[in-house]
Design a protein around this motif. Structure first.
Motif, PDB file in Angstrom:
ATOM      1  N   GLY A 133       0.808  -1.215   0.000  1.00  0.00           N
ATOM      2  CA  GLY A 133       0.000   0.000   0.000  1.00  0.00           C
ATOM      3  C   GLY A 133       0.837   1.259   0.000  1.00  0.00           C
ATOM      4  N   THR A 134       1.833   1.294  -0.869  1.00  0.00           N
ATOM      5  CA  THR A 134       2.870   2.325  -0.817  1.00  0.00           C
ATOM      6  C   THR A 134       3.024   3.005  -2.160  1.00  0.00           C
ATOM      7  OG1 THR A 134       4.048   0.959   0.794  1.00  0.00           O
ATOM      8  CG2 THR A 134       5.281   2.741  -0.185  1.00  0.00           C
ATOM      9  N   ASN A 135       3.400   4.273  -2.122  1.00  0.00           N
ATOM     10  CA  ASN A 135       3.723   5.039  -3.332  1.00  0.00           C
ATOM     11  C   ASN A 135       5.223   5.324  -3.306  1.00  0.00           C
ATOM     12  OD1 ASN A 135       2.779   8.332  -4.589  1.00  0.00           O
ATOM     13  ND2 ASN A 135       3.703   6.618  -5.634  1.00  0.00           N
ATOM     14  N   ILE A 136       5.976   4.703  -4.210  1.00  0.00           N
ATOM     15  CA  ILE A 136       7.425   4.873  -4.233  1.00  0.00           C
ATOM     16  C   ILE A 136       7.895   5.111  -5.663  1.00  0.00           C
ATOM     17  CG2 ILE A 136       7.667   3.280  -2.270  1.00  0.00           C
ATOM     18  CD1 ILE A 136       8.933   1.267  -4.212  1.00  0.00           C
ATOM     19  N   ILE A 147      15.695   4.134  -4.061  1.00  0.00           N
ATOM     20  CA  ILE A 147      14.307   3.886  -3.678  1.00  0.00           C
ATOM     21  C   ILE A 147      13.819   5.089  -2.876  1.00  0.00           C
ATOM     22  CG2 ILE A 147      12.698   2.398  -2.433  1.00  0.00           C
ATOM     23  CD1 ILE A 147      16.092   0.997  -3.257  1.00  0.00           C
ATOM     24  N   GLN A 148      12.801   5.764  -3.385  1.00  0.00           N
ATOM     25  CA  GLN A 148      12.201   6.911  -2.689  1.00  0.00           C
ATOM     26  C   GLN A 148      10.797   6.527  -2.234  1.00  0.00           C
ATOM     27  OE1 GLN A 148      12.131  10.025  -5.634  1.00  0.00           O
ATOM     28  NE2 GLN A 148      14.163  10.776  -5.075  1.00  0.00           N
ATOM     29  N   VAL A 149      10.460   6.836  -0.991  1.00  0.00           N
ATOM     30  CA  VAL A 149       9.115   6.568  -0.479  1.00  0.00           C
ATOM     31  C   VAL A 149       8.364   7.891  -0.401  1.00  0.00           C
ATOM     32  CG1 VAL A 149       7.741   5.676   1.426  1.00  0.00           C
ATOM     33  CG2 VAL A 149       9.897   4.564   0.818  1.00  0.00           C
ATOM     34  N   LEU A 150       7.346   8.026  -1.244  1.00  0.00           N
ATOM     35  CA  LEU A 150       6.533   9.243  -1.292  1.00  0.00           C
ATOM     36  C   LEU A 150       5.316   9.138  -0.385  1.00  0.00           C
ATOM     37  CD1 LEU A 150       6.610   9.791  -5.163  1.00  0.00           C
ATOM     38  CD2 LEU A 150       8.232  10.610  -3.452  1.00  0.00           C
ATOM     39  N   ARG A 151       4.859   7.908  -0.145  1.00  0.00           N
ATOM     40  CA  ARG A 151       3.737   7.698   0.751  1.00  0.00           C
ATOM     41  C   ARG A 151       3.823   6.270   1.288  1.00  0.00           C
ATOM     42  NH1 ARG A 151      -0.149   9.354  -2.411  1.00  0.00           N
ATOM     43  NH2 ARG A 151      -0.777   7.344  -3.221  1.00  0.00           N
ATOM     44  N   PHE A 250      -1.679   9.035  12.670  1.00  0.00           N
ATOM     45  CA  PHE A 250      -2.998   9.257  12.091  1.00  0.00           C
ATOM     46  C   PHE A 250      -2.969  10.414  11.099  1.00  0.00           C
ATOM     47  CE2 PHE A 250      -6.970  11.623  12.034  1.00  0.00           C
ATOM     48  CZ  PHE A 250      -7.830  10.648  11.557  1.00  0.00           C
ATOM     49  N   ILE A 251      -2.311  11.514  11.468  1.00  0.00           N
ATOM     50  CA  ILE A 251      -2.202  12.662  10.559  1.00  0.00           C
ATOM     51  C   ILE A 251      -1.503  12.248   9.268  1.00  0.00           C
ATOM     52  CG2 ILE A 251      -1.156  14.943  10.228  1.00  0.00           C
ATOM     53  CD1 ILE A 251      -3.569  15.003  12.046  1.00  0.00           C
ATOM     54  N   LYS A 252      -0.443  11.434   9.396  1.00  0.00           N
ATOM     55  CA  LYS A 252       0.280  10.961   8.216  1.00  0.00           C
ATOM     56  C   LYS A 252      -0.644  10.142   7.319  1.00  0.00           C
ATOM     57  CE  LYS A 252       4.618  12.225   7.953  1.00  0.00           C
ATOM     58  NZ  LYS A 252       5.100  12.916   6.740  1.00  0.00           N
ATOM     59  N   GLU A 253      -1.423   9.239   7.946  1.00  0.00           N
ATOM     60  CA  GLU A 253      -2.319   8.387   7.170  1.00  0.00           C
ATOM     61  C   GLU A 253      -3.392   9.221   6.488  1.00  0.00           C
ATOM     62  OE1 GLU A 253      -3.270   5.222   5.238  1.00  0.00           O
ATOM     63  OE2 GLU A 253      -1.614   5.239   6.676  1.00  0.00           O
ATOM     64  N   ALA A 254      -3.864  10.262   7.166  1.00  0.00           N
ATOM     65  CA  ALA A 254      -4.856  11.157   6.558  1.00  0.00           C
ATOM     66  C   ALA A 254      -4.254  11.900   5.365  1.00  0.00           C
ATOM     67  CB  ALA A 254      -5.366  12.149   7.607  1.00  0.00           C
ATOM     68  N   GLU A 255      -3.004  12.326   5.485  1.00  0.00           N
ATOM     69  CA  GLU A 255      -2.329  13.006   4.372  1.00  0.00           C
ATOM     70  C   GLU A 255      -2.133  12.053   3.196  1.00  0.00           C
ATOM     71  OE1 GLU A 255       1.197  14.426   6.250  1.00  0.00           O
ATOM     72  OE2 GLU A 255       0.284  16.305   6.936  1.00  0.00           O
ATOM     73  N   ARG A 256      -1.842  10.786   3.504  1.00  0.00           N
ATOM     74  CA  ARG A 256      -1.691   9.795   2.429  1.00  0.00           C
ATOM     75  C   ARG A 256      -3.015   9.607   1.689  1.00  0.00           C
ATOM     76  NH1 ARG A 256       0.952   6.064   6.874  1.00  0.00           N
ATOM     77  NH2 ARG A 256       3.035   6.960   6.962  1.00  0.00           N
ATOM     78  N   PHE A 257      -4.097   9.544   2.445  1.00  0.00           N
ATOM     79  CA  PHE A 257      -5.408   9.378   1.818  1.00  0.00           C
ATOM     80  C   PHE A 257      -5.744  10.584   0.950  1.00  0.00           C
ATOM     81  CE2 PHE A 257     -10.163   9.699   2.194  1.00  0.00           C
ATOM     82  CZ  PHE A 257     -10.431   8.664   1.313  1.00  0.00           C
ATOM     83  N   MET A 262      -6.213  12.988  -4.628  1.00  0.00           N
ATOM     84  CA  MET A 262      -5.692  13.874  -5.677  1.00  0.00           C
ATOM     85  C   MET A 262      -5.338  13.081  -6.926  1.00  0.00           C
ATOM     86  SD  MET A 262      -3.372  16.494  -3.399  1.00  0.00           S
ATOM     87  CE  MET A 262      -2.752  17.313  -4.868  1.00  0.00           C
ATOM     88  N   GLU A 263      -4.743  11.884  -6.751  1.00  0.00           N
ATOM     89  CA  GLU A 263      -4.418  11.043  -7.913  1.00  0.00           C
ATOM     90  C   GLU A 263      -5.695  10.606  -8.629  1.00  0.00           C
ATOM     91  OE1 GLU A 263      -2.186   7.941  -6.132  1.00  0.00           O
ATOM     92  OE2 GLU A 263      -0.561   9.280  -5.520  1.00  0.00           O
ATOM     93  N   ASP A 264      -6.705  10.219  -7.849  1.00  0.00           N
ATOM     94  CA  ASP A 264      -7.961   9.794  -8.466  1.00  0.00           C
ATOM     95  C   ASP A 264      -8.660  10.958  -9.168  1.00  0.00           C
ATOM     96  OD1 ASP A 264      -7.520   7.250  -7.561  1.00  0.00           O
ATOM     97  OD2 ASP A 264      -8.856   7.390  -5.841  1.00  0.00           O
ATOM     98  N   THR A 265      -8.458  12.173  -8.671  1.00  0.00           N
ATOM     99  CA  THR A 265      -9.041  13.355  -9.323  1.00  0.00           C
ATOM    100  C   THR A 265      -8.489  13.521 -10.735  1.00  0.00           C
ATOM    101  OG1 THR A 265      -9.365  14.496  -7.219  1.00  0.00           O
ATOM    102  CG2 THR A 265      -9.291  15.862  -9.189  1.00  0.00           C
ATOM    103  N   VAL A 266      -7.201  13.230 -10.918  1.00  0.00           N
ATOM    104  CA  VAL A 266      -6.593  13.310 -12.257  1.00  0.00           C
ATOM    105  C   VAL A 266      -7.284  12.334 -13.199  1.00  0.00           C
ATOM    106  CG1 VAL A 266      -4.468  12.961 -13.577  1.00  0.00           C
ATOM    107  CG2 VAL A 266      -4.364  14.052 -11.334  1.00  0.00           C
ATOM    108  N   ILE A 267      -7.529  11.108 -12.706  1.00  0.00           N
ATOM    109  CA  ILE A 267      -8.199  10.100 -13.536  1.00  0.00           C
ATOM    110  C   ILE A 267      -9.612  10.559 -13.888  1.00  0.00           C
ATOM    111  CG2 ILE A 267      -9.020   7.714 -13.605  1.00  0.00           C
ATOM    112  CD1 ILE A 267      -6.714   6.975 -11.747  1.00  0.00           C
TER     113      ILE A 267
END
Length: 552
Positions: A133-136, A147-151, A250-257, A262-267
């Motif tokens: 469940g990661t964006n890298i 390897i960069q971890v963005l989320r 929790f704040i981090k997880e909310a930012e990830r969501f 935002m990615e789904d908005t592009v689609i």
């Protein structure tokens, strides 16, 4: 005989199982740009140009050429984006222990649902990155892997030393040949910006008949993630004392969501554009129009749900959890700063969402409003940064204050980059009006020119009087052309003076696009006049020579 039947059965069973295995690769092309090639297995002679409809199988090799890219989509909406000069190998991509081999180049990976169902490994020359469940992003060459971890989070196995390294969000692990590794911090937004050109194409290749299923998958994925976030929030609210680390996670997880939204908005924006263009097709059949209008409603419903998720997530992020006795004094002191920070960033996130969807074609009033909002937000963040700096003078090593300071600095850098994108050259309404008048004048010149050409064509004979009349009509035609040419040059100067300053802009406003369209129409009309004028000028020279010959 039985032996023969057994051999035939075994052959057919083996053939069918192979076909099934190949069919279950579970990944398809969702975008192709430039030269993208595919080959099965290790057959170096079997490279062929990729096509959107081509099925992809286990052990297929995919590579992109110069100025080329590809986007691969999985059934769970997970996405692989390949940059130019990249090669990957699909290795059992649907099993719980999935593996993709990155042979060369750069990829952006967004794994959405494997946090429950398993993991995916990205295998490179020096290391193997395990993600859930990661964006890298991953890049590899003969000398090093990055390897960069963005989320989210990634677990990396270094091949040479067999050491396992955890890479957190906002970190990059560099693994050099020989096993030596180094971990550095990265600016997540800056790294995401490097992939904008490729990411903005997500969803462009979705076919019309795939729209309902795609929207359903997006909504299901978002719903599951939001429910997990909401359950976590409810648990924290119910606690008598929330540990500092739990609140931050929790704040981090909310930012990830929020990043997922935002990615789904592009689609969704790509799908909306496709449907809008289809609706504007001339002579569209009635049943097709009804179906497309239905798609528009589905898109609008999906946007409404996404907006609700975004609003609810923002509210949850602003909530203060109960703190125990172990709370630091600076954390208590800086709580108002944290709340102000969340409030300041809320409108900025909305603007960023629009920018991610490529707002070219929006009115310059929107850009001006967004620019003002971001400028004000930057000023507010400067004030909040001063408050955090003052608090750090009391305790320079306070973890909460340092983390908040880092957040503020990252968002200030983000807004500074947004200000450059939002600064557009405004087109005065009088310029559009003047350009329209010039276009109308050239159109009138064309009509007058046609009338003069008809008059010229009606004159016949070889006498001197006929020649003089032809010469007079030719001069009238050239005068009409000269007037049109003056109008064209005026429109060109007007266009150049306005658009030269906008040449470096990332986005085009609706007013700039209208001005471009007007000048393009004027140029086309003037080109038509120019061809006629050149022909007449040759005839005019011939007529002058003939008249001069007769007069002598």
């Amino acid at each position: 005989m039985r032996r023969l039947w057994f051999v035939v059965f075994a052959f057919l069973f083996s053939f069918c199982m192979t076909a099934i295995a190949l069919e279950e690769a579970g990944v398809v092309f969702s975008d192709l740009a430039g030269q993208v090639e595919v080959r099965p297995g290790d057959d170096e002679e079997a490279w062929e140009f990729a096509k959107m409809e081509r099925k992809l199988y286990t052990d297929d090799h995919i590579k992109t050429g110069l100025d080329s890219s590809a986007i691969l989509s999985f059934a769970d909406m997970s996405t692989f984006v390949m940059k130019p000069s990249t090669e990957i190998i699909l290795s059992s991509p649907t099993t719980k222990e999935s593996k993709i081999i990155l042979a060369a180049g750069n990829i952006w990976v967004n794994v959405k649902k494997m946090v429950k169902d398993g993991s995916m490994d990205i295998e490179m020359s020096q290391a193997v990155a395990g993600i859930k469940g990661t964006n890298i992003t991953c890049s590899t060459n003969q000398d090093e892997d990055r390897i960069q971890v963005l989320r989210g989070i990634a677990e990396v196995l270094i091949r040479e030393s067999q050491e396992r390294v955890t890479v957190q969000e906002g970190e990059e692990l560099i693994v050099k040949k020989g096993g030596k590794s180094e971990k550095v911090e990265i600016n997540i937004q800056q790294e995401q910006d490097k992939w904008k050109e490729q990411l903005n194409r997500m969803g462009e290749s979705i076919q019309m008949n795939e729209i309902p299923d795609t929207l359903r998958q997006i909504q299901q994925s978002e719903s599951e993630r939001f429910m997990v976030l909401q359950d976590t929030f409810k648990s924290l609210i119910a606690m008598e004392s929330v540990p500092e680390t739990a609140g931050r996670e929790f704040i981090k997880e909310a930012e990830r969501f929020t990043g997922v939204l935002m990615e789904d908005t592009v689609i969704l924006s790509s799908i909306q554009l496709k449907v809008t263009n289809a609706l504007n097709t001339p002579d569209l059949a009635a049943d097709s129009r009804v179906r497309l209008i239905g798609y528009q409603k589905l898109i609008a419903d999906a946007r409404a749900v996404m907006q609700r998720y975004q609003n609810e997530t923002a509210k949850m992020m602003r909530t203060q959890f109960k703190k125990g006795a172990g709370k630091t004094s600076l954390e208590e002191e800086l709580q108002p700063v944290q709340e102000s920070f969340n409030a300041v960033m809320e409108p900025v996130r909305g603007i960023l969402q629009e920018l991610s969807a490529n707002p070219s074609g929006m009115g310059q009033d929107w850009f001006a409003s967004a620019l003002d909002a971001c400028t004000q937000a930057l000023a507010n963040l400067d004030g909040l940064s001063e408050q955090v700096a003052a608090a750090l003078e009391k305790n320079p090593s306070d973890a909460y204050a340092l983390a908040l300071q880092k957040q503020l600095n990252e968002q200030k850098s983000l807004i500074s980059r947004m200000l450059k994108d939002l600064a557009v050259v405004e087109v005065d309404p009088s310029t559009i009006t003047e350009m329209q008048n010039l276009e109308d004048s050239i159109s009138d010149s064309i009509l007058q020119l046609q009338t003069r050409i008809n008059s010229y064509s009606a004159i016949s004979g070889e006498s001197l009087d006929v020649k003089k009349r032809q010469l007079a009509e030719s001069l009238h035609i050239l005068n009409n052309f000269s007037a049109a040419r003056r109008n064209y040059l005026n429109s060109q100067r007007l266009y150049d003076s306005t658009m030269r300053a906008a040449a470096s802009q990332k986005f085009r406003t609706a007013e700039q696009q209208e001005l471009e369209s007007q000048f393009e129409r004027i140029s086309n009309k003037f080109s038509e006049l120019g061809i006629v004028a050149e022909q007449l000028e040759l005839e005019l020279n011939s007529l002058e020579d003939q008249i001069n010959g007769i007069l002598k």
